[in-house]
Motif scaffolding. Structure first.
Motif, PDB file in Angstrom:
ATOM      1  N   ASP A 224     -10.639  -4.821  -3.313  1.00  0.00           N
ATOM      2  CA  ASP A 224      -9.651  -5.210  -2.306  1.00  0.00           C
ATOM      3  C   ASP A 224      -9.695  -4.298  -1.083  1.00  0.00           C
ATOM      4  OD1 ASP A 224      -8.800  -7.261  -4.011  1.00  0.00           O
ATOM      5  OD2 ASP A 224      -7.399  -5.913  -5.017  1.00  0.00           O
ATOM      6  N   ALA A 225      -9.869  -3.016  -1.299  1.00  0.00           N
ATOM      7  CA  ALA A 225      -9.971  -2.081  -0.171  1.00  0.00           C
ATOM      8  C   ALA A 225     -11.229  -2.357   0.651  1.00  0.00           C
ATOM      9  CB  ALA A 225      -9.961  -0.643  -0.673  1.00  0.00           C
ATOM     10  N   ILE A 226     -12.313  -2.697  -0.020  1.00  0.00           N
ATOM     11  CA  ILE A 226     -13.561  -3.019   0.687  1.00  0.00           C
ATOM     12  C   ILE A 226     -13.380  -4.292   1.507  1.00  0.00           C
ATOM     13  CG2 ILE A 226     -15.972  -3.731   0.361  1.00  0.00           C
ATOM     14  CD1 ILE A 226     -15.958  -1.852  -2.140  1.00  0.00           C
ATOM     15  N   ASN A 227     -12.773  -5.314   0.913  1.00  0.00           N
ATOM     16  CA  ASN A 227     -12.511  -6.556   1.650  1.00  0.00           C
ATOM     17  C   ASN A 227     -11.587  -6.311   2.835  1.00  0.00           C
ATOM     18  OD1 ASN A 227     -14.156  -8.178   0.084  1.00  0.00           O
ATOM     19  ND2 ASN A 227     -12.533  -8.722  -1.332  1.00  0.00           N
ATOM     20  N   GLY A 228     -10.568  -5.460   2.647  1.00  0.00           N
ATOM     21  CA  GLY A 228      -9.672  -5.111   3.744  1.00  0.00           C
ATOM     22  C   GLY A 228     -10.398  -4.387   4.867  1.00  0.00           C
ATOM     23  N   TYR A 229     -11.323  -3.491   4.510  1.00  0.00           N
ATOM     24  CA  TYR A 229     -12.108  -2.768   5.508  1.00  0.00           C
ATOM     25  C   TYR A 229     -12.927  -3.731   6.357  1.00  0.00           C
ATOM     26  CZ  TYR A 229     -15.885   0.019   7.467  1.00  0.00           C
ATOM     27  OH  TYR A 229     -16.793   0.577   8.325  1.00  0.00           O
ATOM     28  N   PHE A 230     -13.612  -4.682   5.714  1.00  0.00           N
ATOM     29  CA  PHE A 230     -14.429  -5.623   6.471  1.00  0.00           C
ATOM     30  C   PHE A 230     -13.560  -6.594   7.277  1.00  0.00           C
ATOM     31  CE2 PHE A 230     -17.765  -4.199   3.524  1.00  0.00           C
ATOM     32  CZ  PHE A 230     -18.720  -3.852   4.474  1.00  0.00           C
ATOM     33  N   ALA A 231     -12.386  -6.931   6.770  1.00  0.00           N
ATOM     34  CA  ALA A 231     -11.464  -7.774   7.551  1.00  0.00           C
ATOM     35  C   ALA A 231     -11.031  -7.047   8.815  1.00  0.00           C
ATOM     36  CB  ALA A 231     -10.254  -8.141   6.707  1.00  0.00           C
ATOM     37  N   LYS A 232     -10.777  -5.748   8.714  1.00  0.00           N
ATOM     38  CA  LYS A 232     -10.389  -4.958   9.886  1.00  0.00           C
ATOM     39  C   LYS A 232     -11.516  -4.925  10.915  1.00  0.00           C
ATOM     40  CE  LYS A 232      -7.592  -2.017  11.963  1.00  0.00           C
ATOM     41  NZ  LYS A 232      -6.318  -2.461  12.494  1.00  0.00           N
ATOM     42  N   ARG A 233     -12.738  -4.803  10.448  1.00  0.00           N
ATOM     43  CA  ARG A 233     -13.885  -4.778  11.369  1.00  0.00           C
ATOM     44  C   ARG A 233     -14.084  -6.111  12.069  1.00  0.00           C
ATOM     45  NH1 ARG A 233     -19.168  -2.175   9.218  1.00  0.00           N
ATOM     46  NH2 ARG A 233     -19.703  -2.893  11.284  1.00  0.00           N
ATOM     47  N   LYS A 234     -13.724  -7.227  11.401  1.00  0.00           N
ATOM     48  CA  LYS A 234     -13.886  -8.556  11.993  1.00  0.00           C
ATOM     49  C   LYS A 234     -12.691  -8.969  12.859  1.00  0.00           C
ATOM     50  CE  LYS A 234     -16.748 -10.897   8.576  1.00  0.00           C
ATOM     51  NZ  LYS A 234     -16.763 -12.014   7.627  1.00  0.00           N
ATOM     52  N   ALA A 235     -11.592  -8.242  12.763  1.00  0.00           N
ATOM     53  CA  ALA A 235     -10.368  -8.634  13.471  1.00  0.00           C
ATOM     54  C   ALA A 235     -10.563  -8.570  14.983  1.00  0.00           C
ATOM     55  CB  ALA A 235      -9.219  -7.728  13.048  1.00  0.00           C
ATOM     56  N   LEU A 236      -9.911  -9.480  15.650  1.00  0.00           N
ATOM     57  CA  LEU A 236      -9.959  -9.511  17.112  1.00  0.00           C
ATOM     58  C   LEU A 236      -9.157  -8.354  17.690  1.00  0.00           C
ATOM     59  CD1 LEU A 236      -9.352 -13.326  17.610  1.00  0.00           C
ATOM     60  CD2 LEU A 236     -11.516 -12.111  17.837  1.00  0.00           C
ATOM     61  N   PRO A 237      -9.546  -7.861  18.850  1.00  0.00           N
ATOM     62  CA  PRO A 237      -8.752  -6.811  19.502  1.00  0.00           C
ATOM     63  C   PRO A 237      -7.333  -7.327  19.777  1.00  0.00           C
ATOM     64  CG  PRO A 237     -10.879  -7.066  20.582  1.00  0.00           C
ATOM     65  CD  PRO A 237     -10.752  -8.184  19.606  1.00  0.00           C
ATOM     66  N   GLY A 238      -6.352  -6.468  19.576  1.00  0.00           N
ATOM     67  CA  GLY A 238      -4.966  -6.854  19.825  1.00  0.00           C
ATOM     68  C   GLY A 238      -4.254  -7.458  18.634  1.00  0.00           C
ATOM     69  N   THR A 239      -4.918  -7.511  17.481  1.00  0.00           N
ATOM     70  CA  THR A 239      -4.279  -8.082  16.288  1.00  0.00           C
ATOM     71  C   THR A 239      -3.943  -7.013  15.259  1.00  0.00           C
ATOM     72  OG1 THR A 239      -6.435  -8.577  15.297  1.00  0.00           O
ATOM     73  CG2 THR A 239      -5.393 -10.338  16.571  1.00  0.00           C
ATOM     74  N   ASP A 240      -3.822  -5.764  15.688  1.00  0.00           N
ATOM     75  CA  ASP A 240      -3.519  -4.680  14.751  1.00  0.00           C
ATOM     76  C   ASP A 240      -2.035  -4.551  14.451  1.00  0.00           C
ATOM     77  OD1 ASP A 240      -3.169  -3.922  17.364  1.00  0.00           O
ATOM     78  OD2 ASP A 240      -3.670  -1.823  17.009  1.00  0.00           O
ATOM     79  N   ALA A 241      -1.181  -5.291  15.149  1.00  0.00           N
ATOM     80  CA  ALA A 241       0.251  -5.302  14.873  1.00  0.00           C
ATOM     81  C   ALA A 241       0.797  -6.678  15.237  1.00  0.00           C
ATOM     82  CB  ALA A 241       0.971  -4.225  15.671  1.00  0.00           C
ATOM     83  N   ALA A 242       1.850  -7.084  14.544  1.00  0.00           N
ATOM     84  CA  ALA A 242       2.439  -8.399  14.800  1.00  0.00           C
ATOM     85  C   ALA A 242       3.961  -8.326  14.665  1.00  0.00           C
ATOM     86  CB  ALA A 242       1.885  -9.430  13.821  1.00  0.00           C
ATOM     87  N   ASP A 243       4.627  -9.081  15.516  1.00  0.00           N
ATOM     88  CA  ASP A 243       6.067  -9.287  15.418  1.00  0.00           C
ATOM     89  C   ASP A 243       6.275 -10.736  15.014  1.00  0.00           C
ATOM     90  OD1 ASP A 243       7.163  -6.737  16.275  1.00  0.00           O
ATOM     91  OD2 ASP A 243       6.262  -7.208  18.215  1.00  0.00           O
ATOM     92  N   THR A 244       7.049 -10.943  13.961  1.00  0.00           N
ATOM     93  CA  THR A 244       7.249 -12.288  13.437  1.00  0.00           C
ATOM     94  C   THR A 244       8.730 -12.613  13.409  1.00  0.00           C
ATOM     95  OG1 THR A 244       5.307 -11.954  12.039  1.00  0.00           O
ATOM     96  CG2 THR A 244       6.708 -13.834  11.518  1.00  0.00           C
ATOM     97  N   ALA A 245       9.059 -13.812  13.863  1.00  0.00           N
ATOM     98  CA  ALA A 245      10.425 -14.332  13.802  1.00  0.00           C
ATOM     99  C   ALA A 245      10.412 -15.558  12.900  1.00  0.00           C
ATOM    100  CB  ALA A 245      10.923 -14.687  15.198  1.00  0.00           C
TER     101      ALA A 245
END
Length: 171
Positions: A76-97
């Protein structure tokens, strides 16, 4: 009552999301992969025993066995690491309503409106509530950052709106 939540998508959140996806919508496939990994480890152990004395063969077998064990342990940590590398810039935090008919996720990169009926599964870890949106997509929400009501009220709200039961997956 309107619930809001701010989530930082760090390694811990991404690991929780990967774990939730693995234990819900990918459970059958994950079980089969783990069975095959154990079979391969057993065959390599037999190969190790047969090739006793051949240093290079034994070293190769031990390296592959160790790699399979580490990957199974930290999957799971490995999958999370690769998901972080593939993430678009600006998606490191989110506000949800959360509204009665939909929820709105805002990041620096985009704003997404989701309907509750698109949620395939709801999962809960020690620190996060995770919405499974597909086999390769999930949304995590920090329980500690929830505003607008108590956690039991929020759980009840989510179960009513989505029609799904929250699965406690540990972690």
């Amino acid at each position: 009552m309107e619930f809001t939540c701010h989530t930082k998508y760090d390694q811990q959140a991404l690991t929780a999301m990967a774990r939730a996806v693995r234990k819900t919508v990918r459970a059958k496939r994950s079980r089969m992969v783990r069975i095959w990994a154990r079979i391969i480890i057993a065959l390599l152990a037999v190969s190790l025993w047969i090739s006793w004395g051949n240093v290079w063969q034994m070293a190769a077998d031990c390296i592959v066995i160790a790699a399979l064990l580490v990957i199974g342990w930290k999957e799971d940590a490995i999958n999370g690491y690769f998901a972080k590398r593939k993430a678009l810039p600006g998606t490191d935090a989110a506000d949800t309503a959360f509204y009665p008919d939909h929820f709105l996720v805002k990041t620096a990169a985009a704003e997404s409106k989701w309907q509750y009926d698109k949620i395939l599964a709801l999962a809960e870890t020690g620190a996060y509530l995770v919405f499974i949106m597909g086999k390769n997509h999930a949304l995590a929400f920090e329980k500690a950052a929830l505003v607008g009501g108590s956690l039991p009220e929020f759980r009840r709200f989510l179960e009513e709106q989505s029609g799904q039961n929250i699965q406690n997956i540990g972690g």
